[in-house]
Design a protein around this motif. Structure first.
Motif, PDB file in Angstrom:
ATOM      1  N   TYR A  55      35.142  37.505  40.291  1.00  0.00           N
ATOM      2  CA  TYR A  55      36.347  38.096  41.289  1.00  0.00           C
ATOM      3  C   TYR A  55      37.063  36.864  41.356  1.00  0.00           C
ATOM      4  O   TYR A  55      36.708  35.875  41.886  1.00  0.00           O
ATOM      5  N   HIS A  71      41.591  40.264  41.638  1.00  0.00           N
ATOM      6  CA  HIS A  71      40.990  41.237  40.746  1.00  0.00           C
ATOM      7  C   HIS A  71      39.774  40.800  39.854  1.00  0.00           C
ATOM      8  O   HIS A  71      39.291  39.588  40.344  1.00  0.00           O
ATOM      9  N   ASN A 119      44.560  43.894  46.930  1.00  0.00           N
ATOM     10  CA  ASN A 119      43.145  44.240  46.468  1.00  0.00           C
ATOM     11  C   ASN A 119      43.233  44.935  45.192  1.00  0.00           C
ATOM     12  O   ASN A 119      43.329  46.271  45.489  1.00  0.00           O
ATOM     13  N   ARG A 120      42.990  44.302  44.105  1.00  0.00           N
ATOM     14  CA  ARG A 120      42.702  45.337  43.131  1.00  0.00           C
ATOM     15  C   ARG A 120      40.979  45.369  42.431  1.00  0.00           C
ATOM     16  O   ARG A 120      40.947  45.652  41.530  1.00  0.00           O
ATOM     17  N   LEU A 121      40.135  44.825  43.356  1.00  0.00           N
ATOM     18  CA  LEU A 121      38.866  45.189  43.224  1.00  0.00           C
ATOM     19  C   LEU A 121      38.537  46.540  43.634  1.00  0.00           C
ATOM     20  O   LEU A 121      38.957  47.228  44.483  1.00  0.00           O
ATOM     21  N   PRO A 122      37.233  46.940  43.228  1.00  0.00           N
ATOM     22  CA  PRO A 122      36.817  48.178  43.739  1.00  0.00           C
ATOM     23  C   PRO A 122      35.778  47.957  44.881  1.00  0.00           C
ATOM     24  O   PRO A 122      35.060  49.003  45.092  1.00  0.00           O
ATOM     25  N   HIS A 123      35.828  47.063  45.572  1.00  0.00           N
ATOM     26  CA  HIS A 123      35.496  46.649  46.702  1.00  0.00           C
ATOM     27  C   HIS A 123      36.319  46.285  47.875  1.00  0.00           C
ATOM     28  O   HIS A 123      37.232  45.730  47.531  1.00  0.00           O
ATOM     29  N   PRO A 139      40.146  49.047  48.165  1.00  0.00           N
ATOM     30  CA  PRO A 139      40.785  48.979  46.847  1.00  0.00           C
ATOM     31  C   PRO A 139      42.107  49.587  46.847  1.00  0.00           C
ATOM     32  O   PRO A 139      42.485  50.529  47.370  1.00  0.00           O
TER      33      PRO A 139
END
Length: 588
Positions: free
Chosen positions: A49, A35, A74-78, A108
């Motif tokens: 990150y 995240h 995966n809580r990233l926007p990527h 994501p």
């Protein structure tokens, strides 16, 4: 009936013994939630990150032979993958975690499970993100302990990771985009030790926090030194103390004494440090080295930590805290001498150098350029606005796929149009590879720098003996090159300065006790020779571990075919593997 019962009992006892032996190996499970998080350093709040809110991330502790299971959320926007750096991944290439090589990035909101065994390795490895520059903050140690609890050196009282990295204010995804466009002028703000910038960095007179390690007088400690930095090799010293180097990259080394460790990006070096100085406080320093002018220059990256003896007051009894004397940052020779001293702790039954060679490669490592306008074949060179600077191996800049993975295409037999299998065995033309007159402003580099981007791989039959001589060049810059091969350990036979001379330098090869590594530091304007046997089927990434080099194309991949038996073949993808077409691929 009695005899049958005794036989049955005997069989049962043997079965139970076998189960007990198998039961010694454990399943080590983790959940990694990736995240964004805000961190404030040097008067600026920066989005970074991280895994589970930690920088560096969680340490994975295993015993040799264990199975590791990591659920990645995966809580990233990527998109994201995790690579288990140095883990052999025997017949588990699907879990290697190299983005667009063995798998497509996890999109994501997605989750994915990695499962692999850690067999035949003891020491320190590490894990990191393997898509864009996210590994600058998404990384952590893998500690593999011997199954019998015995080391070939005195058992330390404690071990501690020393993770050297960098602090970036620039968003890491934007950094990746800029480097892919040929820009390597961006720099971090500071070095870090275990995520701490150290008290030499300050903002408005307020020093940053330092990493502090408390020791007991008379005890010995195992420092697991890992370089996770994107840009730099580091010198590491502790004032008033010496080290005994005992391991690297999950393999034991012949012990030797030194007062300084040199660690390149991707490397993990294990050292013993005895707390045998007069009780007090002592500074540790991590200092980045760099080539001198005319190479492009970077700021001084340094982090300072503290060794603190038990029972000593916080003011160190009013005495100044000793600081180690470091080499000049432009002096790269200590790195060459350090790496040349490393030899393997001989295990003839396991680590026997193949004396025959089936395939030989001479691979030049350098920079080049391509025309910014793809419709043009001729453009102005010498870092003009008409070109994009790229990194190359044998004058080929690697072009990775962006919607599929190479392993899937190879396994499915659908690689045509995605990659070719003609990665060259040598550069297209010989030249004086280490002539520093090729560093801009030139003009000697102009005729040599034109190159092209392509997805060129190389295929090997199972059980092929491969020798590679890596040659660092001075084309556009004269940096060193830490070369990392996924899925394999290799023998480092020799390293040297200048141009490799096959008639002379082969006599320097160490066949008796060479170091066994997964990352080799090819010295600045020098060379390194490695040898290995292709005994692990799959698709294996080979690349420089300087991030700007890998993003700019200093990479390729090796295909290793199946052996003659199921035990020597790559199994089908496991149930948890998500194929590219089915996982909602999101590019970073």
């Amino acid at each position: 009936m009695g005899k049958l019962s005794m036989a049955a009992a005997s069989i049962l006892c043997m079965a139970l013994a076998a189960l007990a032996a198998v039961g010694e190996a454990a399943v080590v499970e983790h959940t990694f939630v990736v995240h964004e998080m805000n961190e404030t350093h040097l008067c600026n709040t920066t989005k970074i990150y991280v895994v589970n809110g930690q920088f560096p991330g969680p340490q994975i502790d295993v015993t040799e032979g264990d199975t590791v299971v990591v659920r990645l959320v995966n809580r990233l926007p990527h998109g994201l993958t995790i690579h288990w750096h140095g883990v052999r991944q025997i017949r588990s290439c699907w879990a290697d975690g190299a983005g667009f090589v063995t798998e497509c990035p996890l999109p994501p909101g997605g989750d994915h499970t990695y499962r692999f065994n850690v067999t035949g390795q003891v020491g320190t490895l590490w894990w990191h993100a393997h898509v864009t520059c996210l590994r600058a903050t998404i990384n952590g140690a893998i500690v593999i302990r011997p199954r019998d609890g015995k080391y070939p050196f005195p058992t330390p009282a404690k071990d501690v990771p020393i993770i050297i990295g960098e602090w970036w204010q620039l968003d890491l995804v934007e950094l990746d985009r800029r480097m892919a466009d040929g820009n390597f002028d961006d720099n971090p703000l500071s070095a870090t030790i275990n995520g701490k910038l150290g008290d030499l960095s300050n903002c408005s007179g307020v020093p940053e926090e330092s990493f502090v390690f408390d020791v007991e007088p008379g005890q010995s400690y195992l420092l697991r030194i890992i370089n996770t930095a994107l840009f730099s090799e580091y010198y590491f010293k502790v004032a008033g103390h010496t080290f005994t180097v005992v391991g690297a990259d999950g393999n034991y080394l012949t012990p030797f004494e030194t007062d300084m460790v040199t660690v390149a990006p991707g490397e993990a070096i294990d050292v013993l440090m005895a707390a045998d100085a007069p009780p007090g406080h002592y500074h540790m320093i991590a200092l980045a080295n760099q080539p001198p002018l005319p190479d492009p220059q970077i700021p001084v990256f340094i982090s300072r930590g503290l060794i603190r003896y038990a029972g000593v007051p916080n003011d160190n009894n009013g005495l100044p805290v000793p600081v180690p004397i470091m080499p000049n940052q432009h002096n790269t020779m200590p790195s060459f001498y350090f790496h040349n001293k490393l030899t393997g702790l001989a295990y003839p039954e396991r680590h026997r150098v193949p004396m025959h060679v089936d395939e030989r490669f001479f691979i030049t490592l350098g920079l080049g350029s391509i025309c910014r306008d793809p419709t043009k074949k001729v453009c102005k060179r010498r870092r003009s606005n008409e070109t994009i600077v790229v990194a190359t191996m044998n004058n080929v800049s690697f072009h990775p796929p962006t919607t599929t993975s190479l392993l899937e295409r190879y396994y499915d037999g659908t690689g045509k149009g995605v990659y070719t299998e003609d990665f060259p065995e040598h550069p297209p033309r010989p030249y004086n590879y280490t002539d520093r007159a090729m560093i801009p402003p030139g003009p000697l580099e102009e005729v040599l720098e034109p190159t092209f981007k392509a997805t060129k791989l190389r295929r090997f039959k199972y059980n092929t003996s491969v020798e590679i001589v890596f040659q660092s060049t001075a084309l556009l810059q004269s940096d060193s090159n830490p070369m990392h091969l996924h899925g394999y350990d290799f023998f480092v036979l020799a390293q040297g300065l200048g141009n490799f001379n096959p008639k002379r330098d082969v006599y320097k090869f160490n066949y008796h006790n060479p170091q066994v590594r997964n990352t080799v530091q090819v010295p600045r304007t020098g060379w390194a020779a490695i040898r290995f046997v292709t005994d692990n089927p799959g698709m294996w990434y080979l690349h420089c571990h300087f991030e700007f080099h890998i993003v700019m194309g200093m990479a390729t991949a090796f295909i290793v075919e199946n052996g003659p038996t199921p035990e020597t073949s790559l199994p089908p993808p496991p149930p948890e593997y998500k194929r590219c077409g089915a996982n909602g691929l999101s590019q970073p």
